[in-house]
Design a protein around this motif. Structure first.
Motif, PDB file in Angstrom:
ATOM      1  N   ARG A  53       0.828  -1.215   0.000  1.00  0.00           N
ATOM      2  CA  ARG A  53       0.000   0.000   0.000  1.00  0.00           C
ATOM      3  C   ARG A  53       0.855   1.256   0.000  1.00  0.00           C
ATOM      4  O   ARG A  53       0.512   2.240  -0.636  1.00  0.00           O
ATOM      5  N   ARG A  54       1.956   1.219   0.702  1.00  0.00           N
ATOM      6  CA  ARG A  54       2.808   2.410   0.770  1.00  0.00           C
ATOM      7  C   ARG A  54       3.629   2.598  -0.499  1.00  0.00           C
ATOM      8  O   ARG A  54       3.947   3.726  -0.859  1.00  0.00           O
ATOM      9  N   ASN A  55       4.005   1.537  -1.162  1.00  0.00           N
ATOM     10  CA  ASN A  55       4.896   1.618  -2.327  1.00  0.00           C
ATOM     11  C   ASN A  55       4.217   1.081  -3.584  1.00  0.00           C
ATOM     12  O   ASN A  55       4.831   0.355  -4.363  1.00  0.00           O
ATOM     13  N   LYS A  56       2.958   1.449  -3.777  1.00  0.00           N
ATOM     14  CA  LYS A  56       2.211   0.934  -4.927  1.00  0.00           C
ATOM     15  C   LYS A  56       2.845   1.367  -6.245  1.00  0.00           C
ATOM     16  O   LYS A  56       2.978   0.580  -7.173  1.00  0.00           O
ATOM     17  N   ARG A  57       3.265   2.611  -6.349  1.00  0.00           N
ATOM     18  CA  ARG A  57       3.842   3.110  -7.613  1.00  0.00           C
ATOM     19  C   ARG A  57       5.145   2.408  -7.944  1.00  0.00           C
ATOM     20  O   ARG A  57       5.406   2.077  -9.093  1.00  0.00           O
ATOM     21  N   ARG A  58       5.970   2.197  -6.934  1.00  0.00           N
ATOM     22  CA  ARG A  58       7.241   1.522  -7.166  1.00  0.00           C
ATOM     23  C   ARG A  58       7.016   0.092  -7.636  1.00  0.00           C
ATOM     24  O   ARG A  58       7.695  -0.391  -8.552  1.00  0.00           O
ATOM     25  N   MET A  60       4.277  -1.072  -9.180  1.00  0.00           N
ATOM     26  CA  MET A  60       3.680  -1.058 -10.513  1.00  0.00           C
ATOM     27  C   MET A  60       4.721  -0.725 -11.578  1.00  0.00           C
ATOM     28  O   MET A  60       4.631  -1.202 -12.701  1.00  0.00           O
ATOM     29  N   ARG A  61       5.708   0.083 -11.225  1.00  0.00           N
ATOM     30  CA  ARG A  61       6.755   0.426 -12.188  1.00  0.00           C
ATOM     31  C   ARG A  61       7.586  -0.800 -12.558  1.00  0.00           C
ATOM     32  O   ARG A  61       8.091  -0.896 -13.674  1.00  0.00           O
ATOM     33  N   THR A  64       5.492  -2.791 -15.299  1.00  0.00           N
ATOM     34  CA  THR A  64       5.169  -2.162 -16.579  1.00  0.00           C
ATOM     35  C   THR A  64       6.382  -2.223 -17.504  1.00  0.00           C
ATOM     36  O   THR A  64       7.522  -2.125 -17.068  1.00  0.00           O
TER      37      THR A  64
END
Length: 117
Positions: A53-58, A60-61, A64
């Motif tokens: 939850r805290r590092n969702k963007r990391r 997902m990167r 991708t």
């Protein structure tokens, strides 16, 4: 059973109680180990959930693809059919215009001649 646990060495009866106590102890030990494993699994999954939850963007990167490595998407069948139909219509329009220009007598030169006279 309490006497066997507190007293120590007795007769054959105390040995039987000791054996049953050993069986109970092994089941109790196995239960404790199983619950410890379950607790570890639950704690690890909660820790991973909080991290995600805290590092969702990391996260997902990571999954991708970079834009250069992407393959071009397959063209949609109906879109390609629309383009083909549009191209055919343009060809037919240009052919019709050429045919019309060949069939018409040159009226522009007559109008120029009339304006000169």
């Amino acid at each position: 059973m309490a006497a066997a646990a507190a007293g120590g060495a007795g007769g054959g009866g105390s040995a039987a109680l000791g054996d049953s106590g050993a069986i109970d102890y092994s089941v109790h030990e196995a239960w404790n180990e199983a619950t410890n494993v379950y607790l570890l699994v639950v704690l690890a999954s909660l820790a991973l959930l909080v991290y995600a939850r805290r590092n969702k963007r990391r996260i997902m990167r990571i999954f991708t693809l970079p834009p250069a490595a992407e393959t071009p998407p397959q063209p949609n069948f109906y879109d390609s059919m629309k383009k083909i139909r549009l191209r055919q219509q343009l060809e037919m329009y240009s052919i019709a215009r050429k045919y019309e220009q060949q069939q018409q007598p040159p009226k522009q030169t007559e109008s120029v001649q009339l304006s000169v006279e």
